[in-house]
Design a protein around this motif. Sequence first.
Motif, PDB file in Angstrom:
ATOM      1  N   SER A   8       0.830  -1.203   0.000  1.00 43.79           N
ATOM      2  CA  SER A   8       0.000   0.000   0.000  1.00 43.79           C
ATOM      3  C   SER A   8       0.867   1.256   0.000  1.00 43.79           C
ATOM      4  O   SER A   8       0.604   2.213  -0.740  1.00 43.79           O
ATOM      5  CB  SER A   8      -0.922  -0.014   1.224  1.00 43.79           C
ATOM      6  N   ALA A   9       1.916   1.245   0.801  1.00 42.12           N
ATOM      7  CA  ALA A   9       2.828   2.400   0.844  1.00 42.12           C
ATOM      8  C   ALA A   9       3.508   2.593  -0.508  1.00 42.12           C
ATOM      9  O   ALA A   9       3.633   3.728  -0.988  1.00 42.12           O
ATOM     10  CB  ALA A   9       3.867   2.216   1.950  1.00 42.12           C
ATOM     11  N   ALA A  10       3.927   1.518  -1.125  1.00 38.61           N
ATOM     12  CA  ALA A  10       4.574   1.615  -2.439  1.00 38.61           C
ATOM     13  C   ALA A  10       3.600   2.169  -3.476  1.00 38.61           C
ATOM     14  O   ALA A  10       3.969   3.018  -4.292  1.00 38.61           O
ATOM     15  CB  ALA A  10       5.092   0.247  -2.873  1.00 38.61           C
ATOM     16  N   ARG A  11       2.362   1.712  -3.432  1.00 37.46           N
ATOM     17  CA  ARG A  11       1.358   2.179  -4.394  1.00 37.46           C
ATOM     18  C   ARG A  11       1.037   3.661  -4.197  1.00 37.46           C
ATOM     19  O   ARG A  11       0.719   4.358  -5.146  1.00 37.46           O
ATOM     20  CB  ARG A  11       0.099   1.329  -4.302  1.00 37.46           C
ATOM     21  N   SER A  12       1.142   4.133  -2.955  1.00 37.18           N
ATOM     22  CA  SER A  12       0.830   5.542  -2.691  1.00 37.18           C
ATOM     23  C   SER A  12       2.025   6.456  -2.941  1.00 37.18           C
ATOM     24  O   SER A  12       1.905   7.670  -2.854  1.00 37.18           O
ATOM     25  CB  SER A  12       0.352   5.713  -1.245  1.00 37.18           C
ATOM     26  N   GLY A  13       3.183   5.851  -3.215  1.00 39.24           N
ATOM     27  CA  GLY A  13       4.374   6.651  -3.479  1.00 39.24           C
ATOM     28  C   GLY A  13       5.203   6.950  -2.245  1.00 39.24           C
ATOM     29  O   GLY A  13       6.227   7.625  -2.333  1.00 39.24           O
ATOM     30  N   ASP A 107      -6.929  -2.196  -5.733  1.00 42.12           N
ATOM     31  CA  ASP A 107      -6.078  -1.143  -5.176  1.00 42.12           C
ATOM     32  C   ASP A 107      -5.066  -1.668  -4.163  1.00 42.12           C
ATOM     33  O   ASP A 107      -4.411  -0.877  -3.483  1.00 42.12           O
ATOM     34  CB  ASP A 107      -6.940  -0.049  -4.534  1.00 42.12           C
ATOM     35  N   GLY A 108      -4.930  -2.983  -4.066  1.00 41.36           N
ATOM     36  CA  GLY A 108      -4.009  -3.528  -3.086  1.00 41.36           C
ATOM     37  C   GLY A 108      -3.103  -4.612  -3.637  1.00 41.36           C
ATOM     38  O   GLY A 108      -2.386  -5.252  -2.886  1.00 41.36           O
ATOM     39  N   SER A 109      -3.129  -4.803  -4.943  1.00 40.23           N
ATOM     40  CA  SER A 109      -2.300  -5.852  -5.539  1.00 40.23           C
ATOM     41  C   SER A 109      -0.905  -5.326  -5.865  1.00 40.23           C
ATOM     42  O   SER A 109      -0.673  -4.120  -5.885  1.00 40.23           O
ATOM     43  CB  SER A 109      -2.961  -6.378  -6.809  1.00 40.23           C
ATOM     44  N   MET A 110       0.005  -6.251  -6.113  1.00 42.83           N
ATOM     45  CA  MET A 110       1.372  -5.873  -6.467  1.00 42.83           C
ATOM     46  C   MET A 110       1.975  -6.994  -7.294  1.00 42.83           C
ATOM     47  O   MET A 110       1.784  -8.164  -6.991  1.00 42.83           O
ATOM     48  CB  MET A 110       2.198  -5.650  -5.202  1.00 42.83           C
ATOM     49  N   LEU A 111       2.684  -6.608  -8.341  1.00 38.84           N
ATOM     50  CA  LEU A 111       3.406  -7.573  -9.171  1.00 38.84           C
ATOM     51  C   LEU A 111       4.885  -7.535  -8.817  1.00 38.84           C
ATOM     52  O   LEU A 111       5.472  -6.462  -8.666  1.00 38.84           O
ATOM     53  CB  LEU A 111       3.229  -7.249 -10.657  1.00 38.84           C
ATOM     54  N   PHE A 112       5.472  -8.714  -8.697  1.00 41.11           N
ATOM     55  CA  PHE A 112       6.908  -8.864  -8.495  1.00 41.11           C
ATOM     56  C   PHE A 112       7.426  -9.549  -9.754  1.00 41.11           C
ATOM     57  O   PHE A 112       7.373 -10.777  -9.863  1.00 41.11           O
ATOM     58  CB  PHE A 112       7.195  -9.666  -7.220  1.00 41.11           C
ATOM     59  N   PRO A 113       7.888  -8.761 -10.727  1.00 40.94           N
ATOM     60  CA  PRO A 113       8.225  -9.288 -12.054  1.00 40.94           C
ATOM     61  C   PRO A 113       9.553 -10.050 -12.068  1.00 40.94           C
ATOM     62  O   PRO A 113      10.361  -9.915 -11.147  1.00 40.94           O
ATOM     63  CB  PRO A 113       8.304  -8.033 -12.919  1.00 40.94           C
TER      64      PRO A 113
END
Length: 135
Positions: A8-13, A107-113
Motif C-alpha cells: 500500500s505504501a509503495a502504491r501511494s508513493g 487497489d491492493g495488488s502488487m506484481l513482483f516481475p
Amino acid sequence: MGLAEEMSAARSGSGHAGRLLGEFRRTALLVPLSEGEGGGFMSGWQGGVRWIYAFTDEEALTRFAVARGAGACEWEYLSILGARLVDAVIPMVDGPTGVAVDVADRDGSMLFPPVVGIVPDAYAVDAEPDRAEAV
C-alpha cells in the motif's frame, strides 16, 4: 509493517523498494494449487510472463476465488515464503515467471516481475547475458 502495508505504501508513493522486497521475501504467502493434470501452483499469463498467484491472507485468497466465480469451492493452497517462491520455485518454471500478490484487490495488488533483484539473475528478463551465465 506487513507486506500488505508495504504494498500500500509503495502504491501511494511513500514506500521504499528495499523494505517492500524484504517484506515480500520474509512473508509466508498462500499460493493456491492448480487442479488438473499438471498440478502445480495456480498461475496466469499476461504480456508473455507467467504470474504465480499468491495471497497475503485467506481473506485475499477468498476474494480471488469469488472473483473467479468459485467462492463456494474449497481451494487447496500451500503456504510458502516469498523468498523460497522466487529463489527455488521460479527457477523450476519454463519461461519468464513473476509473482502476482493479492490480484483480486484492485487497489491492493502488487506484481513482483522476473527482473534482476527480485528473481535469480539467470531467470531475470533484464539480466545482461554475461551476468546471467556467471550465476
